[in-house]
Scaffold this motif. Structure first.
Motif, PDB file in Angstrom:
ATOM      1  N   SER A   1       2.769  -2.420  -9.708  1.00  0.00           N
ATOM      2  CA  SER A   1       3.558  -1.369 -10.337  1.00  0.00           C
ATOM      3  C   SER A   1       2.724  -0.621 -11.353  1.00  0.00           C
ATOM      4  CB  SER A   1       4.780  -1.985 -11.014  1.00  0.00           C
ATOM      5  OG  SER A   1       4.356  -2.925 -11.982  1.00  0.00           O
ATOM      6  N   GLY A   2       3.278   0.541 -11.798  1.00  0.00           N
ATOM      7  CA  GLY A   2       2.584   1.342 -12.806  1.00  0.00           C
ATOM      8  C   GLY A   2       2.250   2.700 -12.270  1.00  0.00           C
ATOM      9  N   PRO A   3       2.598   3.749 -13.021  1.00  0.00           N
ATOM     10  CA  PRO A   3       2.404   5.108 -12.518  1.00  0.00           C
ATOM     11  C   PRO A   3       0.953   5.565 -12.482  1.00  0.00           C
ATOM     12  CG  PRO A   3       3.209   5.123 -14.777  1.00  0.00           C
ATOM     13  CD  PRO A   3       3.226   3.705 -14.333  1.00  0.00           C
ATOM     14  N   SER A   4       0.091   5.039 -13.347  1.00  0.00           N
ATOM     15  CA  SER A   4      -1.271   5.556 -13.415  1.00  0.00           C
ATOM     16  C   SER A   4      -2.323   4.520 -13.035  1.00  0.00           C
ATOM     17  CB  SER A   4      -1.572   6.104 -14.813  1.00  0.00           C
ATOM     18  OG  SER A   4      -1.402   5.089 -15.775  1.00  0.00           O
ATOM     19  N   LYS A   5      -2.073   3.255 -13.380  1.00  0.00           N
ATOM     20  CA  LYS A   5      -3.018   2.190 -13.040  1.00  0.00           C
ATOM     21  C   LYS A   5      -2.442   1.347 -11.924  1.00  0.00           C
ATOM     22  CE  LYS A   5      -6.082   2.837 -16.407  1.00  0.00           C
ATOM     23  NZ  LYS A   5      -7.516   3.052 -16.180  1.00  0.00           N
ATOM     24  N   GLN A   6      -3.311   0.922 -11.020  1.00  0.00           N
ATOM     25  CA  GLN A   6      -2.819   0.087  -9.930  1.00  0.00           C
ATOM     26  C   GLN A   6      -3.939  -0.746  -9.350  1.00  0.00           C
ATOM     27  OE1 GLN A   6      -3.007   2.592  -5.818  1.00  0.00           O
ATOM     28  NE2 GLN A   6      -1.180   2.899  -7.049  1.00  0.00           N
ATOM     29  N   THR A   7      -3.530  -1.700  -8.537  1.00  0.00           N
ATOM     30  CA  THR A   7      -4.476  -2.522  -7.787  1.00  0.00           C
ATOM     31  C   THR A   7      -4.083  -2.472  -6.319  1.00  0.00           C
ATOM     32  OG1 THR A   7      -4.884  -4.017  -9.632  1.00  0.00           O
ATOM     33  CG2 THR A   7      -5.385  -4.847  -7.426  1.00  0.00           C
ATOM     34  N   LYS A   8      -5.078  -2.258  -5.462  1.00  0.00           N
ATOM     35  CA  LYS A   8      -4.839  -2.304  -4.025  1.00  0.00           C
ATOM     36  C   LYS A   8      -5.754  -3.344  -3.403  1.00  0.00           C
ATOM     37  CE  LYS A   8      -2.941   2.227  -3.051  1.00  0.00           C
ATOM     38  NZ  LYS A   8      -2.976   3.428  -2.170  1.00  0.00           N
ATOM     39  N   SER A   9      -5.227  -4.014  -2.373  1.00  0.00           N
ATOM     40  CA  SER A   9      -5.992  -5.058  -1.695  1.00  0.00           C
ATOM     41  C   SER A   9      -6.337  -4.611  -0.281  1.00  0.00           C
ATOM     42  CB  SER A   9      -5.190  -6.360  -1.635  1.00  0.00           C
ATOM     43  OG  SER A   9      -4.888  -6.801  -2.949  1.00  0.00           O
ATOM     44  N   LEU A  10      -7.519  -5.011   0.164  1.00  0.00           N
ATOM     45  CA  LEU A  10      -7.957  -4.756   1.524  1.00  0.00           C
ATOM     46  C   LEU A  10      -8.410  -6.069   2.152  1.00  0.00           C
ATOM     47  CD1 LEU A  10     -10.150  -1.518   1.245  1.00  0.00           C
ATOM     48  CD2 LEU A  10      -8.026  -1.759   2.507  1.00  0.00           C
ATOM     49  N   SER A  11      -8.077  -6.239   3.427  1.00  0.00           N
ATOM     50  CA  SER A  11      -8.515  -7.427   4.156  1.00  0.00           C
ATOM     51  C   SER A  11      -9.198  -6.961   5.436  1.00  0.00           C
ATOM     52  CB  SER A  11      -7.318  -8.315   4.491  1.00  0.00           C
ATOM     53  OG  SER A  11      -7.741  -9.454   5.198  1.00  0.00           O
ATOM     54  N   PHE A  12     -10.469  -7.297   5.585  1.00  0.00           N
ATOM     55  CA  PHE A  12     -11.240  -6.878   6.755  1.00  0.00           C
ATOM     56  C   PHE A  12     -11.268  -7.996   7.792  1.00  0.00           C
ATOM     57  CE2 PHE A  12     -13.051  -4.411   3.221  1.00  0.00           C
ATOM     58  CZ  PHE A  12     -12.815  -3.129   3.701  1.00  0.00           C
ATOM     59  N   VAL A  13     -11.110  -7.637   9.049  1.00  0.00           N
ATOM     60  CA  VAL A  13     -11.000  -8.617  10.131  1.00  0.00           C
ATOM     61  C   VAL A  13     -12.316  -9.345  10.374  1.00  0.00           C
ATOM     62  CG1 VAL A  13     -10.528  -8.911  12.591  1.00  0.00           C
ATOM     63  CG2 VAL A  13      -9.135  -7.330  11.237  1.00  0.00           C
TER      64      VAL A  13
ATOM     65  N   ALA B   1      -7.529   3.619 -12.098  1.00  0.00           N
ATOM     66  CA  ALA B   1      -6.613   4.751 -12.026  1.00  0.00           C
ATOM     67  C   ALA B   1      -6.215   4.983 -10.572  1.00  0.00           C
ATOM     68  CB  ALA B   1      -7.274   5.993 -12.600  1.00  0.00           C
ATOM     69  N   GLN B   2      -4.968   5.397 -10.368  1.00  0.00           N
ATOM     70  CA  GLN B   2      -4.424   5.475  -9.013  1.00  0.00           C
ATOM     71  C   GLN B   2      -5.280   6.329  -8.089  1.00  0.00           C
ATOM     72  OE1 GLN B   2      -0.307   6.589  -8.812  1.00  0.00           O
ATOM     73  NE2 GLN B   2      -0.381   7.022  -6.616  1.00  0.00           N
ATOM     74  N   GLU B   3      -5.670   7.525  -8.520  1.00  0.00           N
ATOM     75  CA  GLU B   3      -6.445   8.412  -7.649  1.00  0.00           C
ATOM     76  C   GLU B   3      -7.791   7.808  -7.297  1.00  0.00           C
ATOM     77  OE1 GLU B   3      -8.276  12.950  -7.755  1.00  0.00           O
ATOM     78  OE2 GLU B   3      -6.476  12.481  -8.928  1.00  0.00           O
ATOM     79  N   ALA B   4      -8.438   7.165  -8.281  1.00  0.00           N
ATOM     80  CA  ALA B   4      -9.740   6.553  -8.035  1.00  0.00           C
ATOM     81  C   ALA B   4      -9.623   5.366  -7.083  1.00  0.00           C
ATOM     82  CB  ALA B   4     -10.370   6.125  -9.354  1.00  0.00           C
ATOM     83  N   VAL B   5      -8.569   4.576  -7.241  1.00  0.00           N
ATOM     84  CA  VAL B   5      -8.348   3.436  -6.348  1.00  0.00           C
ATOM     85  C   VAL B   5      -8.124   3.915  -4.919  1.00  0.00           C
ATOM     86  CG1 VAL B   5      -6.736   1.569  -5.786  1.00  0.00           C
ATOM     87  CG2 VAL B   5      -7.526   1.873  -8.144  1.00  0.00           C
ATOM     88  N   ASP B   6      -7.312   4.954  -4.771  1.00  0.00           N
ATOM     89  CA  ASP B   6      -7.077   5.511  -3.431  1.00  0.00           C
ATOM     90  C   ASP B   6      -8.379   6.021  -2.811  1.00  0.00           C
ATOM     91  OD1 ASP B   6      -4.403   4.950  -3.591  1.00  0.00           O
ATOM     92  OD2 ASP B   6      -3.822   6.960  -4.251  1.00  0.00           O
TER      93      ASP B   6
END
Length: 335
Positions: free
Chosen positions: A7-19, A58-63
């Motif tokens: 959660s959070g409008p500006s900061k976030q964490t995203k996860s990636l899993s590679f096969v 920051a959300q844009e940078a994470v994306d």
């Protein structure tokens, strides 16, 4: 691959899993140096566990980081090498939320390597060459205009789409009066055409370049040799076009024949014509801007891919030239 958001409008964490764990480790680089490159460029944090990673910031940078990693992983899965320059290119190409992943995945396949655009303008240029019979690439040195055009020419020759490649440029340094120079004609013109030879040898094995030059499947000649010809079933490149006169440019453009492509490249800040003679490239730009079936692609300092200091040099000269033009707008004899 999968991802989850916190959660959070500006900061976030995203996860990636590679096969594929092996491809993931190649993507991450030795001691995760590729990930460090992305962290530094985008001001994000990337943590890894096996073939999984999480990106925070920051959300844009994470994306941006997530899209970059997904695209690079897909390239590795296709057998395309990923190194620091390719990572820098992907970061540039995907620097907007609406940027096209398709642009990043454009490839030119030659005998010796797979070549991809490293800036949005380079991607637009390669697309234009595919879509239009005549393309003008205008901008400073180091932006890949000649290199990418030669790559497309070699690709089309290898696939059988064209029967020959014709590479030409005006020998302005010799005033196209080549008779006074020592040696046979090849020895006279080679110094002026060396950049085109260099690009060819980078795309094809040396023995194949030699054989095709001997057979005429590849022709490298000064612009004066194009007069009176119709260039059909060919991929034709005019380099250093800023040094053509208006008459020479019209002569060259009207050589275009059936099943051919023409690419005209030049840098309007590097005109070597005598003062008072208008550049044929500038003239063509003014006359043909709205003509159907052709396209102009403009490169700038942001497209310079040779070396970071080259981009800085180009920007400095552009700034100085703009200042001079404001101070004395009518002193430029090249129009």
């Amino acid at each position: 691959m999968s991802n989850t958001n916190d959660s959070g409008p500006s900061k976030q964490t995203k996860s990636l899993s590679f096969v594929d764990n092996s491809l993931a480790q190649t993507l991450f680089g030795p001691q995760n140096e590729h990930l460090s490159q992305i962290e530094s460029a985008l001001d994000v944090g990337i943590d890894t566990r096996g073939a999984d990673l999480s990106i925070s910031g920051a959300q844009e940078a994470v994306d941006h980081a997530k899209r970059t990693l997904e695209v690079l992983y897909d390239r590795l899965a296709k057998g395309v090498t990923v190194s620091k320059p390719e990572i820098a290119a992907a970061l540039r190409m995907l620097d907007r939320p609406d940027s096209s992943v398709t642009d990043v995945n454009i490839e030119v396949r030659t005998k010796k390597k797979v070549i991809s655009p490293r800036t949005p303008n380079q991607a637009a240029y390669l697309k234009a060459i595919d879509d239009c019979e005549l393309v003008f690439g205008i901008g400073p040195a180091g932006t890949g205009k000649t290199y990418l055009a030669v790559a497309k020419a070699v690709e089309r020759l290898m696939s059988g789409d064209v029967d020959r490649i014709i590479l030409t440029r005006p020998a302005v340094e010799a005033g196209e009066q080549l008779g006074f120079l020592p040696g046979d004609m090849k020895e006279k013109v080679d110094p002026y055409l060396r950049p085109l030879y260099d690009a060819l040898h980078d795309m094809m094995p040396d023995d194949q370049v030699g054989k095709r030059l001997e057979s005429g499947a590849i022709e490298v000649a000064p612009l004066a040799f194009m007069r009176g010809r119709t260039l059909a079933n060919a991929f034709v490149i005019l380099d250093e076009a800023q040094n053509t006169t208006a008459v020479q440019m019209k002569m060259f453009l009207t050589r275009l024949g059936e099943n051919s492509r023409m690419v005209v490249n030049g840098d309007l800040s590097q005109v070597d014509l005598p003062r008072g003679i208008r550049s044929g490239l500038r003239d063509a730009r003014d006359i043909l801007e709205d003509t159907k079936g052709l396209k102009f692609i403009d490169f700038d300092a942001s497209d310079v891919v040779r070396h970071v200091i080259v981009a800085r040099i180009v920007k400095a000269y552009d700034k100085a030239e703009a200042t001079r033009r404001r101070a004395a707008p009518y002193e430029d004899g090249h129009g």
